[in-house]
Design an enzyme around this catalytic site. Structure first.
Site, PDB file in Angstrom:
ATOM      1  N   HIS A  14       0.837  -1.208   0.000  1.00 11.02           N
ATOM      2  CA  HIS A  14       0.000   0.000   0.000  1.00 11.02           C
ATOM      3  C   HIS A  14       0.872   1.259   0.000  1.00 11.02           C
ATOM      4  CE1 HIS A  14      -3.205  -2.502   2.315  1.00 11.02           C
ATOM      5  NE2 HIS A  14      -3.643  -2.340   1.092  1.00 11.02           N
ATOM      6  N   LYS A  42     -15.446  -8.086   4.673  1.00 12.83           N
ATOM      7  CA  LYS A  42     -14.287  -8.578   5.420  1.00 12.83           C
ATOM      8  C   LYS A  42     -14.498  -8.369   6.911  1.00 12.83           C
ATOM      9  CE  LYS A  42     -11.034  -7.480   1.686  1.00 12.83           C
ATOM     10  NZ  LYS A  42      -9.927  -6.596   1.245  1.00 12.83           N
ATOM     11  N   ARG A  56      -1.789  -6.178  -7.964  1.00 17.19           N
ATOM     12  CA  ARG A  56      -0.692  -7.135  -7.768  1.00 17.19           C
ATOM     13  C   ARG A  56      -0.706  -8.256  -8.783  1.00 17.19           C
ATOM     14  NH1 ARG A  56      -2.769  -8.035  -1.832  1.00 17.19           N
ATOM     15  NH2 ARG A  56      -4.566  -8.029  -3.208  1.00 17.19           N
ATOM     16  N   SER A  98      -3.091  -7.483   3.202  1.00 18.56           N
ATOM     17  CA  SER A  98      -3.480  -7.273   4.601  1.00 18.56           C
ATOM     18  C   SER A  98      -4.007  -8.558   5.214  1.00 18.56           C
ATOM     19  CB  SER A  98      -4.557  -6.180   4.699  1.00 18.56           C
ATOM     20  OG  SER A  98      -4.054  -4.950   4.268  1.00 18.56           O
TER      21      SER A  98
HETATM   22  O1  PNS Z   1      -8.863  -2.893   0.556  1.00 17.65           O
HETATM   23  P1  PNS Z   1     -10.165  -3.411  -0.003  1.00 17.65           P
HETATM   24  O2  PNS Z   1     -10.981  -4.116   1.058  1.00 17.65           O
HETATM   25  O3  PNS Z   1      -9.962  -4.292  -1.208  1.00 17.65           O
HETATM   26  O4  PNS Z   1     -10.982  -2.128  -0.468  1.00 17.65           O
HETATM   27  C1  PNS Z   1     -12.231  -2.286  -1.108  1.00 17.65           C
HETATM   28  C2  PNS Z   1     -12.972  -0.948  -1.211  1.00 17.65           C
HETATM   29  C3  PNS Z   1     -13.217  -0.385   0.168  1.00 17.65           C
HETATM   30  C4  PNS Z   1     -12.147   0.035  -2.008  1.00 17.65           C
HETATM   31  C5  PNS Z   1     -14.312  -1.289  -1.922  1.00 17.65           C
HETATM   32  O5  PNS Z   1     -15.022  -2.180  -1.140  1.00 17.65           O
HETATM   33  C6  PNS Z   1     -15.148  -0.052  -2.216  1.00 17.65           C
HETATM   34  O6  PNS Z   1     -14.900   0.635  -3.170  1.00 17.65           O
HETATM   35  N1  PNS Z   1     -16.158   0.226  -1.365  1.00 17.65           N
HETATM   36  C7  PNS Z   1     -17.000   1.383  -1.525  1.00 17.65           C
HETATM   37  C8  PNS Z   1     -18.471   1.001  -1.713  1.00 17.65           C
HETATM   38  C9  PNS Z   1     -19.017   1.533  -3.034  1.00 17.65           C
HETATM   39  O7  PNS Z   1     -18.972   2.698  -3.334  1.00 17.65           O
HETATM   40  N2  PNS Z   1     -19.569   0.590  -3.851  1.00 17.65           N
HETATM   41  C10 PNS Z   1     -20.194   0.872  -5.120  1.00 17.65           C
HETATM   42  C11 PNS Z   1     -19.255   1.051  -6.301  1.00 17.65           C
HETATM   43  S1  PNS Z   1     -18.118  -0.217  -6.633  1.00 17.65           S
END
Ligand code: PNS
Length: 161
Positions: free
Chosen positions: A18, A42, A95, A132
């Site tokens: 990150h 999660k 990745r 993570s």
């Molecule tokens: O580190 P992560 O858990 O892979 O992050 C995922 C994250 C938080 C970026 C993803 O879950 C997200 O974009 N959540 C926001 C919810 C949202 O707006 N959803 C609708 C469009 S995709």
């Protein structure tokens, strides 16, 4: 023009992968917001405020530029945050092809919802295996996570284990 990008994620906890992407992205935009988002898919290890604090400390420890803001978001769509702060770009670290497959639908939906573009960035291959979830598992079983996370994170996980 003031170009603002957002790096969203769970950051539970922030890893060296990150941090690598955050540092690279900060050099490309006027402002970079690192946004800690609750991911309901999660089960969390760290409270959101602790994740924010660890990212801030890791950024300071790494000497990253001063145009980075760390904050959190828990209400509504991710693109609502982008619209509120005037951000036009989301940055996602990639990745592997697995990440591409996971991120591509979200990138298209976010563009359709609010015209927010997503840029995929490649971290240093040295961090390609780091996640993570792996860090959480190794830490919970008593293993050494120092090779995968900023020092402040390793110290914190050590102190609570
Ligand atoms: O580190 P992560 O858990 O892979 O992050 C995922 C994250 C938080 C970026 C993803 O879950 C997200 O974009 N959540 C926001 C919810 C949202 O707006 N959803 C609708 C469009 S995709």
């Amino acid at each position: 023009m003031n170009r603002i990008a957002v790096v969203p994620g769970s950051f539970d906890p922030v890893t060296l992968g990150h941090l690598d992407v955050i540092g690279r992205a900060a050099g490309l935009f006027d402002q970079l917001h690192v946004l800690v988002v609750h991911n309901p898919d999660k089960s969390a290890l760290l409270p959101i405020a602790k994740r924010v604090s660890l990212i801030e400390q890791a950024i300071a420890e790494a000497g990253l530029p001063g145009n980075i803001l760390v904050t959190s978001w828990s209400v509504g769509l991710l693109v609502d945050y982008c619209t509120d702060v005037g951000a036009t770009v989301l940055i996602k670290g990639i990745r592997s092809q697995v990440d591409v497959a996971y991120e591509t639908p979200m990138a298209i939906v976010n563009r359709n919802l609010a015209g927010v573009e997503t840029i995929f960035m490649l971290p240093d291959p040295a961090h390609a295996h780091v996640s993570s979830s792996l860090v959480r598992q190794v830490s919970s079983l008593g293993g050494d996570v120092a090779p995968y996370v900023p020092r402040v994170v390793a110290d914190y996980l050590q102190s609570v284990s």
